[in-house]
Design a protein around this motif. Sequence first.
Motif, PDB file in Angstrom:
ATOM      1  N   LEU A   1      16.807  49.672   5.081  1.00  0.00           N
ATOM      2  CA  LEU A   1      17.543  48.835   6.035  1.00  0.00           C
ATOM      3  C   LEU A   1      17.025  49.026   7.452  1.00  0.00           C
TER       4      LEU A   1
ATOM      5  N   PHE B   1      15.534  45.674   9.185  1.00  0.00           N
ATOM      6  CA  PHE B   1      16.299  45.104  10.292  1.00  0.00           C
ATOM      7  C   PHE B   1      15.907  45.729  11.622  1.00  0.00           C
TER       8      PHE B   1
ATOM      9  N   ILE C   1      13.930  41.231  13.482  1.00  0.00           N
ATOM     10  CA  ILE C   1      15.035  40.435  14.042  1.00  0.00           C
ATOM     11  C   ILE C   1      14.514  39.392  15.022  1.00  0.00           C
TER      12      ILE C   1
ATOM     13  N   ILE D   1      12.741  37.684   4.904  1.00  0.00           N
ATOM     14  CA  ILE D   1      13.904  37.671   5.794  1.00  0.00           C
ATOM     15  C   ILE D   1      13.614  36.825   7.031  1.00  0.00           C
TER      16      ILE D   1
END
Length: 414
Positions: free
Chosen positions: A10, A14, A19, A151
């Motif tokens: 994670l 992230f 991001i 993502i």
Amino acid sequence: MTTFTLKEKLSHLFSLPVIVAALGYFVDIYDLLLFGIVRVPSLKDMGLDVDVAGTVILNAQMIGLLLGGIIWGVFGDKKGRLSVLFGSILVYSVANIACGFLPQINFGDKVTIYAILRFIAGIGLAGELGAGITLVSESLPKELRAIGTSIVAGFGLLGAVVAQLSVELAGDWTIAYFIGGGLGLLLLLLRVGVVESGIYQDIEEQESIEKGNFLSFFTNKVRFIKYLKCIAIGLPTWFCIGILALMGNQFAPELGIETINPGKAIMWAYIGISFGDFSSGFISHFLASRKKAILYMMGFTIIGVSLMLYGGTSTENMYYFYCAWLGAGSGYWAMFVTVGAEQFGTNIRSTAATTIPNMVRGFLPIMLFFFDSFKVSIRVIDSAAIVGIATFIIAIYATATIEETHNKDLDFVE
């Protein structure tokens, strides 16, 4: 192979580069698809021909993407990945804001002005995805690259959905352009804390290594063929978006449907693409293969295209359903760009990852040319089918014969 705890995964997936790249691609897609969404209302509002003027303006944007891909790709290898993330977004944000002022412009030919602004926007929009995917690919451990880039693309592609909703809620296509440009300028503030790729920093000061040489893709036969295959893999994605979704209103009469809103067709296609992009990384990770994941998704897309065109599509909502289906299948977009980034060395990786998706977008005018030429003598549905068959055959061959890059170490130069 390195194993990671859930917390470590994670933390990587992230991280700030992921991001920021995801948010950047979100705004990029919003602005990229906005013309397709407001094409009909904006051209009607200014008294312009929807089909003729629309094709001219769309082609101008796509040519801008093609040219911009080369400019930003070279820039990313010579000056760094972050320079592209800042520069490209500034260019397309200003161009989109200018599009919002088109109704107030009372000089010159509106089609020409609109086309020039979309051309400039296209140049700016060309840099975002390639630079973001390159930065994320070089920043994440190789075991997590596929999921990380998925993502980025999966979230970013939702920008098309927000673009359609903003047009509907605002009730004015000019406001949607202002929103897109404003979001881009706000995003520049987020990018201040992002650091350059460590892999790129290792070669940045090494003058003996030639960086960002676009012509190097054409001076070596093996590299050239690999480059062409990378482009070919992505062609079905823009066949589905650029013809079946964006030109959806042209299929309505032959399908016996009263109307098809291209904006809604694009929105549903990108809802599907977002799902497909999120899924493609996990599929690739599970299969331990980029190629298998892409080929399975192509097969799923082919079934959807066949059903859409010849399976008795008889209602507007059914057409949108198939747009979502095609989106989910052709949602290997992030995987295809990642494959392009992984094929080439650090010194030309940004050039590859940025030019390859924009070469695919640049092929849309060629696909539209054949689509428009065929439909003069045959049905619109059959015209689309011919273009689609050729596109998928080329893409499947390219995918099957290109090098597998799952878990490939990216710390190398050409």
